[in-house]
Design an enzyme around this catalytic site. Structure first.
Site, PDB file in Angstrom:
ATOM      1  N   HIS A 111       0.817  -1.220   0.000  1.00 47.74           N
ATOM      2  CA  HIS A 111       0.000   0.000   0.000  1.00 47.74           C
ATOM      3  C   HIS A 111       0.849   1.267   0.000  1.00 47.74           C
ATOM      4  O   HIS A 111       0.399   2.340   0.385  1.00 47.74           O
ATOM      5  CB  HIS A 111      -1.003  -0.023   1.163  1.00 47.74           C
ATOM      6  CG  HIS A 111      -2.222  -0.819   0.789  1.00 47.74           C
ATOM      7  ND1 HIS A 111      -2.138  -2.082   0.286  1.00 47.74           N
ATOM      8  CD2 HIS A 111      -3.537  -0.510   0.796  1.00 47.74           C
ATOM      9  CE1 HIS A 111      -3.351  -2.530   0.018  1.00 47.74           C
ATOM     10  NE2 HIS A 111      -4.225  -1.586   0.318  1.00 47.74           N
TER      11      HIS A 111
ATOM     12  N   ASP B 190      -5.756   4.648  10.120  1.00 46.29           N
ATOM     13  CA  ASP B 190      -7.181   4.791   9.791  1.00 46.29           C
ATOM     14  C   ASP B 190      -7.714   3.572   9.038  1.00 46.29           C
ATOM     15  O   ASP B 190      -8.912   3.335   8.993  1.00 46.29           O
ATOM     16  CB  ASP B 190      -7.390   6.013   8.881  1.00 46.29           C
ATOM     17  CG  ASP B 190      -7.101   7.303   9.604  1.00 46.29           C
ATOM     18  OD1 ASP B 190      -6.929   7.274  10.836  1.00 46.29           O
ATOM     19  OD2 ASP B 190      -7.046   8.350   8.927  1.00 46.29           O
TER      20      ASP B 190
ATOM     21  N   GLU C 216      -9.082  13.811  15.046  1.00 49.39           N
ATOM     22  CA  GLU C 216      -8.610  14.067  13.679  1.00 49.39           C
ATOM     23  C   GLU C 216      -9.387  15.257  13.134  1.00 49.39           C
ATOM     24  O   GLU C 216     -10.108  15.949  13.857  1.00 49.39           O
ATOM     25  CB  GLU C 216      -8.788  12.835  12.776  1.00 49.39           C
ATOM     26  CG  GLU C 216      -7.801  11.719  13.051  1.00 49.39           C
ATOM     27  CD  GLU C 216      -7.598  10.765  11.871  1.00 49.39           C
ATOM     28  OE1 GLU C 216      -8.135  11.037  10.768  1.00 49.39           O
ATOM     29  OE2 GLU C 216      -6.910   9.741  12.063  1.00 49.39           O
TER      30      GLU C 216
HETATM   31  P1  FAD Z   1       4.349  -1.905   1.869  1.00 52.54           P
HETATM   32  O1  FAD Z   1       3.864  -0.871   0.921  1.00 52.54           O
HETATM   33  O2  FAD Z   1       4.253  -3.306   1.441  1.00 52.54           O
HETATM   34  O3  FAD Z   1       5.852  -1.578   2.304  1.00 52.54           O
HETATM   35  C1  FAD Z   1       6.217  -0.289   2.719  1.00 52.54           C
HETATM   36  C2  FAD Z   1       7.729  -0.244   3.055  1.00 52.54           C
HETATM   37  O4  FAD Z   1       7.968  -1.032   4.198  1.00 52.54           O
HETATM   38  C3  FAD Z   1       8.602  -0.826   1.946  1.00 52.54           C
HETATM   39  O5  FAD Z   1       9.810  -0.136   1.893  1.00 52.54           O
HETATM   40  C4  FAD Z   1       8.827  -2.250   2.408  1.00 52.54           C
HETATM   41  O6  FAD Z   1      10.037  -2.788   1.890  1.00 52.54           O
HETATM   42  C5  FAD Z   1       8.866  -2.095   3.906  1.00 52.54           C
HETATM   43  N1  FAD Z   1       8.369  -3.288   4.597  1.00 52.54           N
HETATM   44  C6  FAD Z   1       7.211  -3.939   4.403  1.00 52.54           C
HETATM   45  N2  FAD Z   1       7.119  -4.973   5.251  1.00 52.54           N
HETATM   46  C7  FAD Z   1       8.235  -4.953   6.007  1.00 52.54           C
HETATM   47  C8  FAD Z   1       8.731  -5.765   7.054  1.00 52.54           C
HETATM   48  N3  FAD Z   1       8.048  -6.817   7.513  1.00 52.54           N
HETATM   49  N4  FAD Z   1       9.936  -5.455   7.591  1.00 52.54           N
HETATM   50  C9  FAD Z   1      10.651  -4.398   7.152  1.00 52.54           C
HETATM   51  N5  FAD Z   1      10.229  -3.602   6.143  1.00 52.54           N
HETATM   52  C10 FAD Z   1       9.037  -3.881   5.584  1.00 52.54           C
HETATM   53  N6  FAD Z   1      -0.451   5.272   7.230  1.00 52.54           N
HETATM   54  C11 FAD Z   1      -0.633   5.751   8.457  1.00 52.54           C
HETATM   55  O7  FAD Z   1       0.322   5.929   9.212  1.00 52.54           O
HETATM   56  N7  FAD Z   1      -1.896   6.055   8.908  1.00 52.54           N
HETATM   57  C12 FAD Z   1      -3.004   5.832   8.152  1.00 52.54           C
HETATM   58  O8  FAD Z   1      -4.106   6.104   8.598  1.00 52.54           O
HETATM   59  C13 FAD Z   1      -2.832   5.303   6.861  1.00 52.54           C
HETATM   60  N8  FAD Z   1      -3.893   5.032   6.085  1.00 52.54           N
HETATM   61  C14 FAD Z   1      -3.715   4.496   4.859  1.00 52.54           C
HETATM   62  C15 FAD Z   1      -4.829   4.191   4.084  1.00 52.54           C
HETATM   63  C16 FAD Z   1      -4.690   3.634   2.842  1.00 52.54           C
HETATM   64  C17 FAD Z   1      -5.922   3.317   2.018  1.00 52.54           C
HETATM   65  C18 FAD Z   1      -3.380   3.408   2.326  1.00 52.54           C
HETATM   66  C19 FAD Z   1      -3.201   2.870   0.943  1.00 52.54           C
HETATM   67  C20 FAD Z   1      -2.258   3.710   3.076  1.00 52.54           C
HETATM   68  C21 FAD Z   1      -2.406   4.259   4.354  1.00 52.54           C
HETATM   69  N9  FAD Z   1      -1.313   4.560   5.174  1.00 52.54           N
HETATM   70  C22 FAD Z   1      -1.512   5.051   6.423  1.00 52.54           C
HETATM   71  C23 FAD Z   1       0.071   4.406   4.676  1.00 52.54           C
HETATM   72  C24 FAD Z   1       0.647   3.065   5.088  1.00 52.54           C
HETATM   73  O9  FAD Z   1       0.878   3.006   6.477  1.00 52.54           O
HETATM   74  C25 FAD Z   1       1.993   2.822   4.428  1.00 52.54           C
HETATM   75  O10 FAD Z   1       1.897   2.953   3.052  1.00 52.54           O
HETATM   76  C26 FAD Z   1       2.488   1.425   4.780  1.00 52.54           C
HETATM   77  O11 FAD Z   1       3.803   1.259   4.301  1.00 52.54           O
HETATM   78  C27 FAD Z   1       1.621   0.410   4.132  1.00 52.54           C
HETATM   79  O12 FAD Z   1       1.861  -0.845   4.666  1.00 52.54           O
HETATM   80  P2  FAD Z   1       2.105  -2.045   3.688  1.00 52.54           P
HETATM   81  O13 FAD Z   1       2.053  -3.250   4.532  1.00 52.54           O
HETATM   82  O14 FAD Z   1       1.196  -2.014   2.526  1.00 52.54           O
HETATM   83  O15 FAD Z   1       3.615  -1.707   3.269  1.00 52.54           O
END
Ligand code: FAD
Length: 535
Positions: free
Chosen positions: A94, A163, A279
């Site tokens: 994400h 969120d 918020e």
């Molecule tokens: P990914 O996109 O898969 O990875 C993000 C980064 O983390 C990459 O660099 C990856 O290599 C690294 N990574 C992933 N897993 C690990 C692991 N296990 N160990 C070490 N590194 C790792 N953020 C907020 O803080 N608050 C919010 O309310 C919020 N709402 C959101 C709502 C939506 C609809 C979306 C799309 C995003 C939102 N986000 C929010 C942002 C979100 O927290 C970040 O984009 C987060 O990185 C997404 O998590 P993911 O598991 O999809 O990570």
């Protein structure tokens, strides 16, 4: 089993051809990986894209680990090989700008790992009566929604949220993890007892405040640069049953921020004298008021900006909640009333709803399903998240909300303040240099290609507007920090980290000296051949 080995051999051959991996296939097979190394087109496509839908990078292979040991073996092989290859952990993908992608190595699909006999399921511990002993141990790729479900079976829940819950634990802990509870509990990275991390050298280390503390603080907010989180121990509290969810409108920005700042200043007060979540969002057009984040306003009771005399066409909506259960159900109305009467919102503009705690936490997913059904979810998302210092938030309002944005925003704009002393300065994340700073999140979707979309909603238009916003802040000397930062040059990253850069760099050299991890963040180039080192 035989098919699995054949596929694995094929994937390894591809790695050899592309990056000159010096291991022979039989050697990688001998690593004894229990998970699946995959070249399946669906896996490859999923690993090539992310929520932002603005960058694409196809990995050499995708790996579904079955355990932390699998991650150790794969990272160890990448670190130990002569020419090496990169390894990117992907949580739920994400990210916006390809942060979990790599085109020169393997993507480890953490949230789609091969789960064996529930061995990786969340494990809740509440053996002791003391609060400090209530925690859940979770796999790094676990989604927060599943952490919540597991904890609720024991009547417990984590304290600090995002969120949206369909994000992985490792993904949010690599950034910060913020929501309306952060003013009170701090971000998610301030709510971790212990981690298991596979460093860039392929070593599995347990770390906490007391044990390997340098790695612990480095990884929290560390953008995946220092290791792959395979387990996190998250503290739990008794889960409330219900939530009173309140929204109130302001046309005066100063009154709005004054009230938000007052409410977050109550963090040290007893629970009965403060809200649980604070918020807010900005409304610059009529379309926005009923968008995916604010569907709270019932369609039978549409809210028109014009009916509230918005000053300069802009309204601000405060959003707060109060949790409750049987123990305080009788006093909840008075507690809310006592807080609301200290605020200065438009008197006729209070909207209240009441719902189960889980439904509140999972509120964005409901809207995701609606958008998906209309084909409005899988579109480009040029999101921009900023931490703006309190002293300049009013300049930001004048220049951006009432200036650059015009009256068509293409998505929600969140704004809420947080207390810096709830953030641990030893972590890798950077925030502005003031005690209170605001999250301003432009969560916009490029919709020009969908029915009804126009050119003001195009990816180009919105991306240009993001640039304009950043330029405006730069020119006005507003010292903001990007949250979920995206930069492409070392100078920009050094500027982003400021005083913390030397420490960040030093930690990288210590824990991932070949710079093979999370290259999609574009902070460090891997120390491989030039072919691999270019992005
Ligand atoms: P990914 O996109 O898969 O990875 C993000 C980064 O983390 C990459 O660099 C990856 O290599 C690294 N990574 C992933 N897993 C690990 C692991 N296990 N160990 C070490 N590194 C790792 N953020 C907020 O803080 N608050 C919010 O309310 C919020 N709402 C959101 C709502 C939506 C609809 C979306 C799309 C995003 C939102 N986000 C929010 C942002 C979100 O927290 C970040 O984009 C987060 O990185 C997404 O998590 P993911 O598991 O999809 O990570």
């Amino acid at each position: 089993m035989a098919t699995n080995k054949l596929l694995l051999t094929f994937a390894i051959c591809r790695l050899i051809v592309t990056v000159g991996l010096t291991l022979r296939p039989t050697e990688l097979l001998r690593l004894g990986l229990d998970g699946q190394l995959s070249l399946d087109p669906t896996d490859m496509e999923t690993a090539s894209l992310d929520f932002g839908m603005m960058s694409r990078a196809e990995p050499l292979a995708v790996f579904h680990p079955a355990s932390a040991d699998d991650v150790v073996r794969l990272v160890g092989a990448a670190y130990g090989s002569v020419n090496g290859f990169t390894v990117s952990a992907k949580g739920h993908g994400h990210s916006i700008n390809g942060q979990a992608q790599t085109s020169h190595g393997v993507v480890i699909e953490m949230s789609r790992s091969v789960k064996k006999l529930g061995q990786l399921s969340p494990l809740v511990s509440m053996e002791q009566e003391e609060q400090a002993q209530r925690y859940v141990d979770v796999w790094g790729g676990e989604l927060w929604i599943d952490v919540l479900r597991a904890a609720l079976e024991y009547g417990l829940a984590p304290k600090s949220w995002t969120d949206y819950l369909y994000l992985s634990v490792g993904g949010t802990l690599s950034n910060a993890g913020i929501s309306g509870q952060a003013f009170n509990h701090g971000p998610q990275i301030s709510n971790v007892y212990e981690l298991d991390v596979v460093t860039g050298k392929g070593e599995l280390m347990t770390c906490s405040e007391e044990q390997n503390s340098e790695l612990f603080h480095a990884v929290l907010g560390g953008l995946g640069q220092f290791g792959i989180i395979t387990r996190a121990r998250i503290p739990l509290e008794p889960a409330p049953q219900r939530v009173r969810w309140i929204r109130a409108l302001y046309s005066n920005f100063t009154a709005f921020t004054k009230d938000q700042e007052f409410l977050i200043s109550l963090h040290g007060h007893p629970n009965s004298q403060k809200f649980d979540y604070i918020e807010g969002f900005v409304i610059v057009d009529d379309g926005l008021i009923n968008n995916w984040r604010s569907s709270f306003f019932s369609p039978r009771n549409p809210v028109k900006i014009t009916s509230f005399n918005a000053n300069g066409g802009v309204l601000y909506c405060l959003e707060v909640t109060k949790n409750y259960d049987e123990s305080n159900a009788n006093s909840i109305d008075q507690e809310i009333e006592a807080l609301l009467e200290k605020l200065d919102f438009i008197p006729t503009s209070v909207f209240t709803t009441d719902l189960p705690y889980v439904d509140f936490l999972d509120r964005v997913h409901k809207n995701e399903l609606k958008l998906r059904s209309k084909g409005l979810w899988d579109v480009p998302h040029p999101w921009l998240n900023l931490f703006v210092p309190k002293s300049r938030i009013s300049d930001f309002d004048k220049g951006v909300f009432k200036g650059i944005l015009g009256n068509n925003t293409s998505g929600p704009i969140l704004i809420y303040p947080m207390n810096k002393d709830k953030w641990d300065h030893r972590s890798s994340v950077v925030t502005p240099d003031e005690q209170v700073f605001y999250l301003v999140a432009f969560l916009r979707s490029a919709l020009d290609t969908v029915i009804g979309g126009d050119e003001n909603q195009s990816l180009e238009y919105l991306t240009n507007q993001n640039r304009q916003i950043l330029r405006f802040c730069d020119d006005a000397g507003i010292k903001l920090k990007q949250y979920l930062p995206h930069y492409t040059t070392e100078e920009e990253w050094m500027d982003h980290f400021g005083d913390k850069w030397a420490q960040f760099y030093q930690r990288k050299m210590e824990f991932d000296p070949r710079r093979i991890l999370a290259t999609g963040q574009r902070i460090f180039k891997p120390s491989f051949s030039t072919k691999v080192a270019s992005w």
